[in-house]
Design a protein around this motif. Structure first.
Motif, PDB file in Angstrom:
ATOM      1  N   LEU A 189       0.845  -1.200   0.000  1.00 43.34           N
ATOM      2  CA  LEU A 189       0.000   0.000   0.000  1.00 43.34           C
ATOM      3  C   LEU A 189       0.876   1.243   0.000  1.00 43.34           C
ATOM      4  O   LEU A 189       1.905   1.288   0.673  1.00 43.34           O
ATOM      5  CB  LEU A 189      -0.851   0.043   1.270  1.00 43.34           C
ATOM      6  CG  LEU A 189      -1.993  -0.944   1.426  1.00 43.34           C
ATOM      7  CD1 LEU A 189      -2.620  -0.753   2.794  1.00 43.34           C
ATOM      8  CD2 LEU A 189      -3.023  -0.728   0.348  1.00 43.34           C
ATOM      9  N   HIS A 190       0.481   2.222  -0.782  1.00 43.50           N
ATOM     10  CA  HIS A 190       1.055   3.556  -0.674  1.00 43.50           C
ATOM     11  C   HIS A 190      -0.123   4.532  -0.594  1.00 43.50           C
ATOM     12  O   HIS A 190      -1.274   4.121  -0.734  1.00 43.50           O
ATOM     13  CB  HIS A 190       1.931   3.881  -1.890  1.00 43.50           C
ATOM     14  CG  HIS A 190       3.132   2.987  -2.025  1.00 43.50           C
ATOM     15  ND1 HIS A 190       4.318   3.209  -1.370  1.00 43.50           N
ATOM     16  CD2 HIS A 190       3.309   1.838  -2.715  1.00 43.50           C
ATOM     17  CE1 HIS A 190       5.174   2.246  -1.663  1.00 43.50           C
ATOM     18  NE2 HIS A 190       4.586   1.394  -2.483  1.00 43.50           N
ATOM     19  N   CYS A 225       4.108  10.480   0.230  1.00 41.01           N
ATOM     20  CA  CYS A 225       3.389   9.233   0.424  1.00 41.01           C
ATOM     21  C   CYS A 225       2.937   9.236   1.877  1.00 41.01           C
ATOM     22  O   CYS A 225       3.751   9.368   2.781  1.00 41.01           O
ATOM     23  CB  CYS A 225       4.272   8.022   0.149  1.00 41.01           C
ATOM     24  SG  CYS A 225       3.401   6.477   0.467  1.00 41.01           S
ATOM     25  N   GLU A 227       1.395   6.800   3.459  1.00 47.11           N
ATOM     26  CA  GLU A 227       1.197   5.479   4.051  1.00 47.11           C
ATOM     27  C   GLU A 227       2.056   5.380   5.299  1.00 47.11           C
ATOM     28  O   GLU A 227       3.188   5.855   5.330  1.00 47.11           O
ATOM     29  CB  GLU A 227       1.575   4.390   3.040  1.00 47.11           C
ATOM     30  CG  GLU A 227       1.052   3.027   3.400  1.00 47.11           C
ATOM     31  CD  GLU A 227      -0.447   3.030   3.624  1.00 47.11           C
ATOM     32  OE1 GLU A 227      -1.183   3.414   2.708  1.00 47.11           O
ATOM     33  OE2 GLU A 227      -0.876   2.656   4.719  1.00 47.11           O
ATOM     34  N   HIS A 233       8.243   4.955   3.259  1.00 45.46           N
ATOM     35  CA  HIS A 233       7.190   5.788   2.661  1.00 45.46           C
ATOM     36  C   HIS A 233       7.486   7.273   2.868  1.00 45.46           C
ATOM     37  O   HIS A 233       7.077   8.105   2.072  1.00 45.46           O
ATOM     38  CB  HIS A 233       5.827   5.466   3.265  1.00 45.46           C
ATOM     39  CG  HIS A 233       5.327   4.106   2.919  1.00 45.46           C
ATOM     40  ND1 HIS A 233       5.006   3.737   1.638  1.00 45.46           N
ATOM     41  CD2 HIS A 233       5.100   3.022   3.690  1.00 45.46           C
ATOM     42  CE1 HIS A 233       4.590   2.478   1.644  1.00 45.46           C
ATOM     43  NE2 HIS A 233       4.648   2.022   2.872  1.00 45.46           N
ATOM     44  N   MET A 236       9.474   9.047  -0.226  1.00 43.07           N
ATOM     45  CA  MET A 236       8.996   9.028  -1.615  1.00 43.07           C
ATOM     46  C   MET A 236       8.022  10.193  -1.806  1.00 43.07           C
ATOM     47  O   MET A 236       6.825   9.999  -1.992  1.00 43.07           O
ATOM     48  CB  MET A 236       8.357   7.677  -1.979  1.00 43.07           C
ATOM     49  CG  MET A 236       7.441   7.064  -0.952  1.00 43.07           C
ATOM     50  SD  MET A 236       6.901   5.384  -1.384  1.00 43.07           S
ATOM     51  CE  MET A 236       5.903   5.660  -2.839  1.00 43.07           C
TER      52      MET A 236
HETATM   53 CU    CU Z   1       4.704   4.654  -0.101  1.00 43.85          CU
END
Ligand code: CU
Ligand code: HEC
Length: 424
Positions: A189-190, A225, A227, A233, A236
């Motif tokens: 998941l992101h 991101c 997440e 995460h 990114m």
């Molecule tokens: Cu991510």
């Protein structure tokens, strides 16, 4: 008591009325403004309820305290009171749900979109495919932030512009255009989140989800991101660069000619005008790997890219243009980086793996010391708990395979990108 309430409201009103740095941004889309207004409306409803309820409570406790001789009432079950305290919250909830539902429905309505960008989340980067044109690239943490975040890097993050909020390739978009995004993920998941656009949605492997935006003002809008669970995460980020329509058209046109064919990138050009998706980038375009049918030509191209790009350190060295083969030393050096970024979390920097988690040691592993084809297949396709790495380029996979075959006492020969290509 009413004076107390007035005072509290007055104290909060002035700073909160402004979109201060403590508040969510008003943003640059109609949706984001609606979301902001909803947020403020509901915030104030909560403030009024909170002040009212706690006001009555504290007043009662204080004014009717035992030391003043207050006697508790001993009534039971008042139907009137129960109806009142059921009906009032119900009415408040409905009053909040009506405007919220309208906004939610408008946020879901992608009809009339003028262009589509497919967004794919990977560990730990984003892929952007403009479905209406040839534009297609990967976007990952800018080298400046990436260097500073390393343990003992010696670089003070405060000196890095937009630390952890800058990317190598920005998502360039036109203003005044309804843009649909198709959102998915390739591994875990992101969550694609850009506060100024009021866009935040989970990217789920195996599902394609839709969101849209229509940006009013040119500018640079940063996100991350969002997440929570997962190592990187937070590394990114997302950078949207909104351009006036004509500049956007120019960008698309120059994208095709510069980066896809020549892959020569001026190191000084801002990311927006120089999508560095040439074969020199660490995470390169899938297509550029696939496209390199005549490997001679593409090897030359990557040689040029290498010279042209400022940040050679985080990128694999160029192919040996003479033979098409890459030297063992180069493969090992690149492979070490690819391994550190993609494999070491499970197989450990030492190659010893993690017995407790069933991540096998690569030292003396029959697969690493055996037929290279088996190992290449496993890295491309994954196996059981090991994810597939097909999104790495041929050269990156050849490097990391060569690295594992020749580290920690292993001595099992060199693998060239062509061998990886043949197994795709
Ligand atoms: Cu991510
Ligand atoms: C999420 C954890 C994870 C990551 C990341 C990972 N692997 Fe693996 N790897 C595994 C697991 C689990 C196995 C065992 C798979 C099986 O056989 O069931 C494995 C097996 C292997 C094997 C075979 C070893 C043997 O003796 O069975 C090789 C070779 C290998 N991985 C190489 C790599 C390379 C190269 C990378 C980086 C590009 C990598 N792995 C990234 C989890 C991981």
């Amino acid at each position: 008591m009413s004076r107390l309430m007035m005072g509290l409201v007055g104290m909060l009103a002035a700073p909160m009325a402004l979109a201060s740095k403590w508040n969510m941004p008003v943003g640059v889309t109609e949706t984001s403004r609606e979301v902001y207004d909803l947020h403020m409306l509901i915030f104030w409803i909560c403030v009024v309820i909170g002040v009212g309820v706690f006001g009555v409570m504290f007043y009662s406790v204080f004014a009717h305290r035992k030391s003043k001789g207050a006697k508790p009432a001993d009534f039971h079950e008042s139907t009137t009171v129960e109806i009142i305290w059921t009906v009032i919250p119900f009415v408040i909830l409905i009053a909040m749900a009506i405007p919220a539902a309208g906004t939610l429905m408008r946020m879901e309505d992608v009809s009339g979109s003028e262009m589509t960008v497919k967004i794919t989340g990977y560990q730990w980067l984003w892929e952007y495919e403009y479905l209406d044109s040839d534009v297609h690239f990967y976007s990952r943490l800018a080298p400046s932030s990436d260097a500073a975040r390393q343990l003992d890097s010696g670089i003070d993050p405060a000196t890095v512009d937009n630390y952890l909020l800058e990317v190598d390739n920005r998502l360039v978009l036109p203003v005044d255009t309804k843009i649909r995004f198709l959102l998915t993920a390739n591994d875990v998941l992101h969550a694609w989140w850009v506060p100024d656009l009021a866009l935040k949605k989970d990217a789920v492997p195996g599902f394609v989800r839709e969101i849209w935006t229509k940006i009013d003002e040119p500018g640079v809008y940063r996100g991350q991101c969002a997440e929570l669970c997962g190592r990187d995460h937070g590394f990114m980020p997302i950078v949207v660069e909104a351009l006036p329509k004509d500049e956007y058209e120019q960008w698309v046109a120059s994208y095709g000619s510069e980066s896809m064919t020549d892959a020569v990138v001026d190191a000084g050009t801002p990311a927006a005008t120089a999508p560095t998706t040439g074969p020199g980038a660490l995470y390169t375009d899938k297509e550029s790997a696939v496209d390199s049918d005549d490997s001679e030509a593409s090897a030359e191209t990557s040689g040029e890219t290498e010279v042209a790009q400022a940040d050679a350190s985080s990128k694999p060295a160029a192919a040996d243009t003479a033979s098409g083969d890459i030297s063992k030393a180069t493969l090992m050096a690149d492979g070490e980086k690819v391994y550190a970024q993609n494999c070491a979390a499970c197989h450990q920097p030492s190659g010893k793996g993690m017995e407790m988690a069933n991540f096998p040691a690569l030292i003396g592993s029959p697969i690493v010391t055996g037929d290279p084809a088996t190992q290449i297949k496993q890295v491309l396709k994954g196996k059981a708990a090991m994810p597939p790495f097909a999104y790495l380029t041929d050269q990156q996979i050849a490097s990391v395979v060569t690295y594992t075959r020749n580290s920690w006492g292993n001595d099992s020969g060199v693998v060239q990108p062509a061998a990886v290509k043949a197994q795709r």
